[in-house]
Design a protein around this motif. Structure first.
Motif, PDB file in Angstrom:
ATOM      1  N   CYS A 182       0.815  -1.224   0.000  1.00  0.00           N
ATOM      2  CA  CYS A 182       0.000   0.000   0.000  1.00  0.00           C
ATOM      3  C   CYS A 182       0.845   1.269   0.000  1.00  0.00           C
ATOM      4  CB  CYS A 182      -0.946   0.014   1.196  1.00  0.00           C
ATOM      5  SG  CYS A 182      -2.174  -1.291   1.157  1.00  0.00           S
ATOM      6  N   HIS A 183       1.828   1.352   0.908  1.00  0.00           N
ATOM      7  CA  HIS A 183       2.599   2.590   1.046  1.00  0.00           C
ATOM      8  C   HIS A 183       4.094   2.356   1.165  1.00  0.00           C
ATOM      9  CE1 HIS A 183      -1.494   3.591   2.483  1.00  0.00           C
ATOM     10  NE2 HIS A 183      -1.309   4.568   1.640  1.00  0.00           N
ATOM     11  N   GLY A 184       4.550   1.136   0.918  1.00  0.00           N
ATOM     12  CA  GLY A 184       5.984   0.866   0.900  1.00  0.00           C
ATOM     13  C   GLY A 184       6.630   0.612   2.255  1.00  0.00           C
ATOM     14  N   ALA A 185       5.854   0.377   3.285  1.00  0.00           N
ATOM     15  CA  ALA A 185       6.449   0.046   4.584  1.00  0.00           C
ATOM     16  C   ALA A 185       7.096  -1.325   4.479  1.00  0.00           C
ATOM     17  CB  ALA A 185       5.378   0.041   5.673  1.00  0.00           C
ATOM     18  N   HIS A 186       8.218  -1.500   5.180  1.00  0.00           N
ATOM     19  CA  HIS A 186       8.832  -2.825   5.208  1.00  0.00           C
ATOM     20  C   HIS A 186       9.436  -3.087   6.578  1.00  0.00           C
ATOM     21  CE1 HIS A 186      12.873  -1.070   4.044  1.00  0.00           C
ATOM     22  NE2 HIS A 186      12.057  -0.166   3.541  1.00  0.00           N
ATOM     23  N   TYR A 187       9.549  -4.389   6.898  1.00  0.00           N
ATOM     24  CA  TYR A 187       9.905  -4.850   8.239  1.00  0.00           C
ATOM     25  C   TYR A 187      10.913  -5.989   8.136  1.00  0.00           C
ATOM     26  CZ  TYR A 187       5.357  -2.690   9.316  1.00  0.00           C
ATOM     27  OH  TYR A 187       4.294  -1.829   9.431  1.00  0.00           O
ATOM     28  N   THR A 188      11.720  -6.167   9.171  1.00  0.00           N
ATOM     29  CA  THR A 188      12.641  -7.303   9.234  1.00  0.00           C
ATOM     30  C   THR A 188      11.852  -8.581   9.530  1.00  0.00           C
ATOM     31  OG1 THR A 188      13.007  -7.107  11.615  1.00  0.00           O
ATOM     32  CG2 THR A 188      14.479  -5.826  10.167  1.00  0.00           C
ATOM     33  N   LYS A 189      12.563  -9.684   9.530  1.00  0.00           N
ATOM     34  CA  LYS A 189      11.927 -10.972   9.836  1.00  0.00           C
ATOM     35  C   LYS A 189      11.319 -10.983  11.239  1.00  0.00           C
ATOM     36  CE  LYS A 189      13.019 -15.825  10.408  1.00  0.00           C
ATOM     37  NZ  LYS A 189      14.061 -16.842  10.410  1.00  0.00           N
ATOM     38  N   ASP A 190      11.904 -10.244  12.168  1.00  0.00           N
ATOM     39  CA  ASP A 190      11.389 -10.155  13.538  1.00  0.00           C
ATOM     40  C   ASP A 190      10.263  -9.137  13.674  1.00  0.00           C
ATOM     41  OD1 ASP A 190      13.008 -12.104  14.689  1.00  0.00           O
ATOM     42  OD2 ASP A 190      14.647 -10.682  14.983  1.00  0.00           O
ATOM     43  N   GLY A 191       9.937  -8.418  12.602  1.00  0.00           N
ATOM     44  CA  GLY A 191       8.836  -7.466  12.629  1.00  0.00           C
ATOM     45  C   GLY A 191       9.248  -6.032  12.905  1.00  0.00           C
ATOM     46  N   LYS A 192      10.558  -5.767  12.979  1.00  0.00           N
ATOM     47  CA  LYS A 192      11.026  -4.396  13.247  1.00  0.00           C
ATOM     48  C   LYS A 192      10.767  -3.519  12.025  1.00  0.00           C
ATOM     49  CE  LYS A 192      14.809  -1.668  14.790  1.00  0.00           C
ATOM     50  NZ  LYS A 192      16.009  -1.130  14.364  1.00  0.00           N
ATOM     51  N   GLN A 193      10.162  -2.337  12.253  1.00  0.00           N
ATOM     52  CA  GLN A 193       9.873  -1.430  11.148  1.00  0.00           C
ATOM     53  C   GLN A 193      11.172  -0.818  10.626  1.00  0.00           C
ATOM     54  OE1 GLN A 193       9.456  -0.648  14.320  1.00  0.00           O
ATOM     55  NE2 GLN A 193       9.581   1.543  14.686  1.00  0.00           N
ATOM     56  N   LEU A 194      11.285  -0.717   9.289  1.00  0.00           N
ATOM     57  CA  LEU A 194      12.464  -0.129   8.674  1.00  0.00           C
ATOM     58  C   LEU A 194      12.139   1.188   7.969  1.00  0.00           C
ATOM     59  CD1 LEU A 194      14.023  -3.398   7.219  1.00  0.00           C
ATOM     60  CD2 LEU A 194      14.698  -2.167   9.282  1.00  0.00           C
ATOM     61  N   ALA A 195      10.941   1.314   7.446  1.00  0.00           N
ATOM     62  CA  ALA A 195      10.551   2.551   6.762  1.00  0.00           C
ATOM     63  C   ALA A 195       9.040   2.719   6.815  1.00  0.00           C
ATOM     64  CB  ALA A 195      11.015   2.519   5.316  1.00  0.00           C
ATOM     65  N   VAL A 196       8.590   3.948   6.808  1.00  0.00           N
ATOM     66  CA  VAL A 196       7.201   4.397   6.747  1.00  0.00           C
ATOM     67  C   VAL A 196       6.436   4.116   8.041  1.00  0.00           C
ATOM     68  CG1 VAL A 196       5.014   4.352   5.503  1.00  0.00           C
ATOM     69  CG2 VAL A 196       7.154   4.135   4.229  1.00  0.00           C
ATOM     70  N   ALA A 197       6.359   2.883   8.488  1.00  0.00           N
ATOM     71  CA  ALA A 197       5.570   2.527   9.676  1.00  0.00           C
ATOM     72  C   ALA A 197       6.212   3.087  10.942  1.00  0.00           C
ATOM     73  CB  ALA A 197       5.429   1.018   9.789  1.00  0.00           C
ATOM     74  N   SER A 198       5.372   3.396  11.927  1.00  0.00           N
ATOM     75  CA  SER A 198       5.858   4.003  13.169  1.00  0.00           C
ATOM     76  C   SER A 198       6.094   2.996  14.285  1.00  0.00           C
ATOM     77  CB  SER A 198       4.858   5.050  13.643  1.00  0.00           C
ATOM     78  OG  SER A 198       3.613   4.429  13.896  1.00  0.00           O
ATOM     79  N   ALA A 199       5.738   1.731  14.070  1.00  0.00           N
ATOM     80  CA  ALA A 199       5.879   0.715  15.119  1.00  0.00           C
ATOM     81  C   ALA A 199       6.119  -0.646  14.470  1.00  0.00           C
ATOM     82  CB  ALA A 199       4.617   0.666  15.975  1.00  0.00           C
ATOM     83  N   PRO A 200       6.700  -1.574  15.223  1.00  0.00           N
ATOM     84  CA  PRO A 200       6.908  -2.920  14.682  1.00  0.00           C
ATOM     85  C   PRO A 200       5.597  -3.693  14.562  1.00  0.00           C
ATOM     86  CG  PRO A 200       7.644  -2.827  16.955  1.00  0.00           C
ATOM     87  CD  PRO A 200       7.252  -1.437  16.568  1.00  0.00           C
ATOM     88  N   LEU A 201       5.621  -4.779  13.786  1.00  0.00           N
ATOM     89  CA  LEU A 201       4.444  -5.641  13.656  1.00  0.00           C
ATOM     90  C   LEU A 201       4.098  -6.239  15.013  1.00  0.00           C
ATOM     91  CD1 LEU A 201       5.339  -7.588  10.385  1.00  0.00           C
ATOM     92  CD2 LEU A 201       3.662  -5.748  10.633  1.00  0.00           C
TER      93      LEU A 201
END
Length: 179
Positions: A137-156
């Motif tokens: 939707c907006h290009g947010a991406h996360y590591t395998k552990d759910g840590k946010q790397l861009a766009v999102a303000s919190a981990p999964l």
């Protein structure tokens, strides 16, 4: 006799008593009855509306998700049903989790809901961000552990899990404890 009574007695006036008129009596009686008649239904309806909040909350409902020996280091999407009670409305909701093992062999489950605007993330679905969760939707991406790397303000978010009798069970969502 008191001075007032003597004056009233000598002047020929009757002493005044504070009496309630018929109009006042009816106003008070009808007002009180009306308040009572309105108050009782309001109290019962208030109890009806607040009752779900007063119910004792049960511990997490564990749902069987996947066999433990099928879980790999590569995250995989697992769908499961959860019985949801919302006030007096009950239904079975289809949910999803990304379940994987970490480098120590410990199993964990992450929510697929992006913390930016609630779209669904997918594992390894972007050529630009390999081996990451990616939100189209907006290009947010996360590591395998759910840590946010861009766009999102919190981990999964992370599901509570337990492994029992060869099965992985998932329960309530909680903030991510892995990052």
């Amino acid at each position: 006799m008191t001075e007032e009574k003597k004056d009233a007695h000598h002047s020929g006036k009757k002493p005044s008593r504070r009496e309630m008129s018929r109009r006042q009596f009816l106003s008070y009686t009808l007002g009180g009855t009306g308040a009572f008649m309105m108050g009782v239904p309001i109290l019962y309806n208030l109890r009806f509306a607040v009752d779900p909040l007063l119910q004792k909350k049960e511990g997490g409902n564990w749902v069987k998700a996947i066999e433990a020996d099928k879980v790999t280091v590569e995250p995989q999407s697992v769908k499961f049903k959860v019985h949801v009670v919302d006030g007096w409305y009950e239904n079975d909701s289809d949910l999803e989790a990304w379940i994987a093992k970490d480098e120590n062999g410990k199993i964990f489950a992450l929510s697929p809901i992006c913390k930016h605007l609630g779209c669904t993330v997918n594992w390894n679905s972007s050529e630009q961000f390999p081996n990451e969760y990616f939100c189209p939707c907006h290009g947010a991406h996360y590591t395998k552990d759910g840590k946010q790397l861009a766009v999102a303000s919190a981990p999964l978010d992370e599901y509570s899990i337990k492994v029992e009798n060869g099965w992985v069970y998932v329960s309530d969502l909680q903030p991510n404890t892995r990052v």
